[in-house]
Design a protein around this motif. Structure first.
Motif, PDB file in Angstrom:
ATOM      1  N   LEU A  26      13.194   3.903 -53.104  1.00  0.00           N
ATOM      2  CA  LEU A  26      13.226   3.604 -54.533  1.00  0.00           C
ATOM      3  C   LEU A  26      13.645   4.834 -55.332  1.00  0.00           C
ATOM      4  O   LEU A  26      14.457   4.741 -56.261  1.00  0.00           O
ATOM      5  CB  LEU A  26      11.854   3.112 -55.000  1.00  0.00           C
ATOM      6  N   ALA A  27      13.094   5.985 -54.954  1.00  0.00           N
ATOM      7  CA  ALA A  27      13.417   7.224 -55.667  1.00  0.00           C
ATOM      8  C   ALA A  27      14.898   7.555 -55.559  1.00  0.00           C
ATOM      9  O   ALA A  27      15.536   7.967 -56.531  1.00  0.00           O
ATOM     10  CB  ALA A  27      12.570   8.370 -55.120  1.00  0.00           C
ATOM     11  N   ALA A  28      15.466   7.340 -54.371  1.00  0.00           N
ATOM     12  CA  ALA A  28      16.883   7.642 -54.166  1.00  0.00           C
ATOM     13  C   ALA A  28      17.762   6.728 -55.016  1.00  0.00           C
ATOM     14  O   ALA A  28      18.742   7.181 -55.620  1.00  0.00           O
ATOM     15  CB  ALA A  28      17.233   7.495 -52.693  1.00  0.00           C
ATOM     16  N   ARG A  29      17.411   5.464 -55.082  1.00  0.00           N
ATOM     17  CA  ARG A  29      18.230   4.513 -55.838  1.00  0.00           C
ATOM     18  C   ARG A  29      18.077   4.706 -57.346  1.00  0.00           C
ATOM     19  O   ARG A  29      19.019   4.454 -58.103  1.00  0.00           O
ATOM     20  CB  ARG A  29      17.867   3.079 -55.449  1.00  0.00           C
ATOM     21  N   LEU A  30      16.896   5.140 -57.768  1.00  0.00           N
ATOM     22  CA  LEU A  30      16.657   5.365 -59.190  1.00  0.00           C
ATOM     23  C   LEU A  30      17.054   6.769 -59.636  1.00  0.00           C
ATOM     24  O   LEU A  30      17.071   7.056 -60.832  1.00  0.00           O
ATOM     25  CB  LEU A  30      15.180   5.129 -59.517  1.00  0.00           C
TER      26      LEU A  30
END
Length: 255
Positions: A26-30
């Motif tokens: 999630l962190a990578a995509r956000l």
């Protein structure tokens, strides 16, 4: 825009479609730090908007969203008015029936009637279909220039080899769809599946939803009585909503 709410909404969007994602993903995509995303997910989890996998470290959409979505569907007058009509349309045609409304650049299925046979089927209420690749979407695009502007503002993605991704080509079809009060698609969203759709209007003469029959592509083209039954049903639902004209007029885009 409130940043924390925007970020939480983006987390929920990433988890749609039955996706299971961990904090790192999630962190990578956000493009946010894992610690920031962990705080957002923890808050969403406490309110039931996301749930954690049993025995795992990934997250998925939670039960609170289901409860809220059911409340939302229950407030839609068009859905309530359409229930008996869609059931009868499915019985008359032997086909599955969808009722859809515009949702960002998609069509949200707000009601679904399964085919009246014993074949394996999945209930599609709550499913989102790209507007440009569905008969319901084409009907909505033809009757709502504001929705058309929203959909055409972003590149149209290809779902199958038959998906129309050129806005100019799609735009050429729309005036004819508005005049006829019906649209069709063949294998444009799902290979082997096709549909016909017609508009539903309200007392102001505006389009509020689209009604579709769905059938195997091997059965295309459908016989004229199917199109007649579809248009008749859409007109009857519109009348129950107070419409005095059908098809609805073409609504201009808001400035």
């Amino acid at each position: 825009m409130i940043q924390s709410i925007d970020r939480a909404a983006r987390v929920l969007e990433l988890l749609q479609g039955a996706r299971h994602l961990g904090i790192t993903e999630l962190a990578a995509r956000l493009e946010l730090s894992p610690s920031t995303v962990h705080g957002i997910v923890k808050s969403l989890h406490e309110h039931g908007f996301v749930a954690k996998e049993r025995g795992g470290q990934r997250y998925m959409l939670g039960p609170t969203l289901l409860r809220l979505s059911n409340v939302y569907l229950d407030t839609l007058d068009v859905r309530a008015r359409a229930l008996r009509w869609t059931q009868e349309l499915s019985r008359r045609t032997g086909m599955a029936v969808r009722l859809g409304a515009a949702h960002f650049s998609d069509v949200l299925v707000i009601h679904h009637v399964l085919r009246p046979d014993d074949s394996p089927q999945m209930l599609e209420t709550g499913m989102a279909i790209p507007a440009h690749a569905s008969a319901m979407g084409k009907v909505l695009l033809a009757h709502d220039l504001g929705f058309q502007r929203t959909v055409f503002a972003e590149p149209l993605r290809s779902l199958t080899g038959d998906t129309v991704t050129d806005p100019a080509r799609l735009a050429l079809e729309l005036p004819g769809i508005a005049d006829l009060g019906a649209a069709s698609e063949l294998d444009e969203a799902v290979i082997g599946e096709s549909s016909l759709a017609a508009p539903i209007g309200d007392a102001r003469g505006d389009i509020v939803a689209a009604l579709a029959v769905v059938f195997p592509s091997s059965q295309a083209p459908t016989p004229d009585p199917v199109l007649q039954a579809l248009r008749e049903t859409a007109r009857n639902i519109s009348r129950e909503l107070g419409a005095t004209i059908w098809p609805p007029h073409v609504a201009p885009a808001d400035d």
